[in-house]
Write an enzyme that holds these catalytic residues in place. Sequence first.
Site, PDB file in Angstrom:
ATOM      1  N   ARG A 120     104.331 -52.009  30.751  1.00 22.57           N
ATOM      2  CA  ARG A 120     104.773 -50.691  31.185  1.00 22.57           C
ATOM      3  C   ARG A 120     104.715 -50.592  32.712  1.00 22.57           C
ATOM      4  O   ARG A 120     103.995 -51.330  33.355  1.00 22.57           O
ATOM      5  CB  ARG A 120     103.884 -49.609  30.562  1.00 22.57           C
ATOM      6  CG  ARG A 120     104.100 -49.462  29.062  1.00 22.57           C
ATOM      7  CD  ARG A 120     103.193 -48.407  28.474  1.00 22.57           C
ATOM      8  NE  ARG A 120     103.474 -47.095  29.008  1.00 22.57           N
ATOM      9  CZ  ARG A 120     102.586 -46.339  29.656  1.00 22.57           C
ATOM     10  NH1 ARG A 120     101.368 -46.773  29.842  1.00 22.57           N
ATOM     11  NH2 ARG A 120     102.924 -45.158  30.123  1.00 22.57           N
ATOM     12  N   LYS A 185      91.314 -53.752  26.922  1.00 25.42           N
ATOM     13  CA  LYS A 185      92.640 -53.669  26.291  1.00 25.42           C
ATOM     14  C   LYS A 185      92.884 -54.820  25.313  1.00 25.42           C
ATOM     15  O   LYS A 185      92.797 -55.988  25.664  1.00 25.42           O
ATOM     16  CB  LYS A 185      93.719 -53.663  27.381  1.00 25.42           C
ATOM     17  CG  LYS A 185      95.113 -53.442  26.861  1.00 25.42           C
ATOM     18  CD  LYS A 185      95.972 -52.802  27.925  1.00 25.42           C
ATOM     19  CE  LYS A 185      97.434 -52.837  27.561  1.00 25.42           C
ATOM     20  NZ  LYS A 185      98.251 -52.018  28.467  1.00 25.42           N
ATOM     21  N   ARG A 318      93.163 -43.467  34.205  1.00 24.47           N
ATOM     22  CA  ARG A 318      92.078 -44.425  34.458  1.00 24.47           C
ATOM     23  C   ARG A 318      90.762 -43.713  34.330  1.00 24.47           C
ATOM     24  O   ARG A 318      90.635 -42.554  34.700  1.00 24.47           O
ATOM     25  CB  ARG A 318      92.167 -44.963  35.893  1.00 24.47           C
ATOM     26  CG  ARG A 318      93.363 -45.851  36.105  1.00 24.47           C
ATOM     27  CD  ARG A 318      93.000 -47.312  35.942  1.00 24.47           C
ATOM     28  NE  ARG A 318      94.155 -48.148  36.135  1.00 24.47           N
ATOM     29  CZ  ARG A 318      94.829 -48.719  35.132  1.00 24.47           C
ATOM     30  NH1 ARG A 318      94.464 -48.553  33.904  1.00 24.47           N
ATOM     31  NH2 ARG A 318      95.869 -49.480  35.378  1.00 24.47           N
TER      32      ARG A 318
HETATM   33  C1  BTN Z   1     101.801 -52.482  28.335  1.00 24.56           C
HETATM   34  O1  BTN Z   1     101.991 -52.565  29.546  1.00 24.56           O
HETATM   35  O2  BTN Z   1     100.732 -52.085  27.867  1.00 24.56           O
HETATM   36  C2  BTN Z   1     102.899 -52.869  27.367  1.00 24.56           C
HETATM   37  C3  BTN Z   1     102.905 -54.352  27.091  1.00 24.56           C
HETATM   38  C4  BTN Z   1     103.988 -54.775  26.119  1.00 24.56           C
HETATM   39  C5  BTN Z   1     104.090 -56.282  26.003  1.00 24.56           C
HETATM   40  C6  BTN Z   1     105.021 -56.682  24.915  1.00 24.56           C
HETATM   41  S1  BTN Z   1     104.906 -58.388  24.511  1.00 24.56           S
HETATM   42  C7  BTN Z   1     106.310 -58.242  23.493  1.00 24.56           C
HETATM   43  C8  BTN Z   1     107.301 -57.380  24.237  1.00 24.56           C
HETATM   44  N1  BTN Z   1     108.079 -58.164  25.161  1.00 24.56           N
HETATM   45  C9  BTN Z   1     107.817 -57.848  26.435  1.00 24.56           C
HETATM   46  O3  BTN Z   1     108.335 -58.400  27.437  1.00 24.56           O
HETATM   47  N2  BTN Z   1     106.908 -56.872  26.495  1.00 24.56           N
HETATM   48  C10 BTN Z   1     106.507 -56.444  25.171  1.00 24.56           C
END
Ligand code: BTN
Length: 321
Positions: A120, A185, A318
């Site tokens: 994100r 996380k 945060r």
């Molecule tokens: C976050 O920032 O918390 C979200 C992370 C999401 C990662 C997943 S892995 C599968 C899918 N493909 C990506 O490039 N991102 C999501």
Amino acid sequence: MKDNALLSLLSDGEWHSGEDLARSLGVSRTAVWKHLNRVMGQGVRVERVRGKGYRLVETIDLLDKEIIIAGLPSLMSKRLSIDVFDAVDSTNAYLMQQSDDSGRSVRICIADRQTEGRGRRGRAWSSPAGENIYLSMALRLAGGFAALEGLSLVVGVALLRALERLGLKGAALKWPNDVLVDARKLAGILIELKGELEGAARVVIGIGLNVHMSDRDKQVDQPWVSLDQASPDAGWKRNDIVAAVIAETLGALEVFEQEGFAAYRDEWQRHDALLGIAIRTEPDGDEGVGAGIDQAGAYLLKTAKGQKVLRAGEISIRRQT
Ligand code: BTN
């Protein structure tokens, strides 16, 4: 030759001579040796002994499309088109580029490794081979983009349900949709939208979940935990987890389409990691105490000046230091 074809032969943990591997894979012994070097470069530990051949030092948990399909309810699996890759730039990016013409209502992409995994707010998502789950689902949701409020929270609830069913203990949800264990996380969700503003919205739901990730992965810029660390006795297998997450998520989305976010609000609130906790918003810097979510899934912050409503996609939270 695909890396997984070689690893799949070695996955029994027994010794295999270079000659046998070459014969089974229909390639030369030099090709086997080159591929072994490549997978070793990716962190897979292979032992070599003259006269015996090669064997894996530790068991590996390979992704297998057939096992994933076998773990899904059969009516559901008929609606899906599933791609499983050794490596892809990003499973979300892959599905965003695909047209909607597979004839199946849900397209799924899973990769053993991502070269440009995205998180994100423009962050990168560390995606080493053989360790975690990188899973994306593309589907249409009735009601257009206006009906999507709360979607990412529903996916968080579904993910938590799937993991708890398989043995995860002590997990919580951090708004909007991170899964945490002991404030570290475990999983993140990235939802990207495609298509029209009205009618059915096409969404790509991406889930990154740490399963066997080890300390040698130093690229992660925030405290993290893996399923192996959080609940070591559960015997985590990526294929079983992927099947459970797909089944829970698609089941939850059907209910969400019919009943809206109200069907999930209480369950989300029960797992709120920030309830009653002193927090600070970014980038605005508002300070207050977490007070749960409203009817639509926006987060409520109790500040000295009253209640502030935080909307998904605009603000991250945060813990105060
Ligand atoms: C976050 O920032 O918390 C979200 C992370 C999401 C990662 C997943 S892995 C599968 C899918 N493909 C990506 O490039 N991102 C999501």
